[in-house]
Design an enzyme around this catalytic site. Structure first.
Site, PDB file in Angstrom:
ATOM      1  CD  GLN A 148      29.873  24.956   9.745  1.00 26.60           C
ATOM      2  OE1 GLN A 148      28.587  25.395   9.265  1.00 26.60           O
ATOM      3  NE2 GLN A 148      29.725  24.154  10.744  1.00 26.60           N
ATOM      4  CE  LYS A 186      24.856  25.833   9.197  1.00 25.77           C
ATOM      5  NZ  LYS A 186      26.282  25.864  10.079  1.00 25.77           N
ATOM      6  CG  ASP A 222      25.489  30.333  14.947  1.00 26.10           C
ATOM      7  OD1 ASP A 222      24.491  29.330  14.758  1.00 26.10           O
ATOM      8  OD2 ASP A 222      26.793  30.029  14.378  1.00 26.10           O
TER       9      ASP A 222
END
Ligand code: NAP
Length: 285
Positions: free
Chosen positions: A97, A53, A120
């Site tokens: 995460q 990322k 997300d």
């Protein structure tokens, strides 16, 4: 023989477009979009995702803020960090995460991230917005799949689509997006008595199960589109999807390989959501 859907190529194209848009964004507003990624603990797979990322941010021209916290970090400390990032104008996307250590309530984390920075799309507000078809962000893997279908001009309106799997990250939002794309959607899960009987009727099969060779050739109809979300290791330790690729490739019209299909799109969609968030923050000023 199926046409192979090349996720690497589509991902590279989208990233190229994002680079150009980021240059324009910087010229217009004088700063770059920023993505904050928090990792708690030292899960090796999570570390690789976080590294990728960060690399994607650098490649596209975003600012990347990384927070690597020890596994014993308390829930309160993590929530405090999220609140700090919520208030930071240089941060447009916040991602924690997964998985987080067991003593941390993941749902609480997801609902503390500001919906406008929830790239997300796990916040209940964003989940609800997807339901009503009025959304800014879509979870990255389903978003990547619709991008692949569009890139290959695959017709969805009026088609029957079966999604195998009903997770909050992949199956459910995927089904909802296919409904918005005017498919007739069916969702299968572990309590579906005969998955093959359902998938054999489908024009589009999206497998998000997490079991190698789950979708066999006799479970699809001639000319079906097969999207394989699975990321599994076979007996030899090789990365593979949920579909028996060789058998399905012979019958399908289109198929995504593993690796090189859905996988490369996921981080790219995260990058797309981050730019969108930065643009929205300017539009809403
Ligand atoms: P998950 O949370 O474990 O969900 C798996 C789903 O499959 C569940 O809904 C489960 O049903 C269903 N299932 C399990 N066994 C089944 C069976 N025998 N018949 C029908 N359905 C069955 O997994 P996930 O997070 O959605 O991920 C699915 C796969 O996609 C994994 O391999 C994961 O690694 C991969 N993935 C890939 C990407 C990418 O970027 N390429 C991103 C995310 C995930 P129940 O709900 O009834 O238990």
């Amino acid at each position: 023989m199926a046409k192979i859907i090349d996720g690497k190529a589509v991902s590279a194209k989208v990233r190229g477009e994002l680079c150009e848009k980021t240059v324009s964004f910087k010229e217009k507003y004088g700063y770059a979009p920023g993505l904050a990624v928090i990792i708690v603990g030292d899960d090796p797979a999570s570390k690789i995702y976080v590294r990728n990322k960060k690399k994607a941010c650098e490649e596209i021209g975003y600012n990347s803020f990384e927070y690597a916290l020890p596994a014993e970090t308390s829930e309160e400390e993590l929530l405090n960090l999220i609140e700090k990032l919520n208030a930071d104008d240089a941060v447009h996307g916040i991602l924690v995460q997964s998985p987080v250590p067991r003593h941390i309530d993941e749902k609480k984390i997801q609902s503390t991230i500001l919906p406008s920075k929830d790239v997300d799309a796990f916040h209940p507000i964003n989940v609800g917005k997807i339901m009503i078809g009025d959304y800014d962000f879509v979870p990255c893997t389903p978003a990547g799949i619709t991008e692949l279908l569009d890139a290959y001009g695959i017709e969805t309106a009026g088609k029957s689509c079966v999604v195998i799997g009903r997770s909050n990250i992949v199956g459910k939002p995927m089904a909802m997006l296919m409904l918005h794309k005017n498919c007739t959607v069916t969702i299968c899960h572990s309590r579906t008595p005969d998955v093959g009987a359902v998938t054999r009727e489908a024009d589009i099969v999206i497998a998000a199960v997490g079991k190698s060779d789950f979708l066999t050739g006799d479970m699809i109809k001639e000319g079906a589109v097969v999207i394989d979300v699975g990321m599994n290791r076979n007996a030899e330790g090789k990365l593979c999807g949920d579909a028996d690729f060789e058998a399905c490739e012979k019958k399908a019209s289109y198929i995504t390989p593993v690796p090189g299909g859905v996988g490369p799109m996921t981080i790219t969609m995260l990058m797309k959501n981050t730019l969108r968030s930065a643009e929205l923050s300017e539009e809403n000023k």
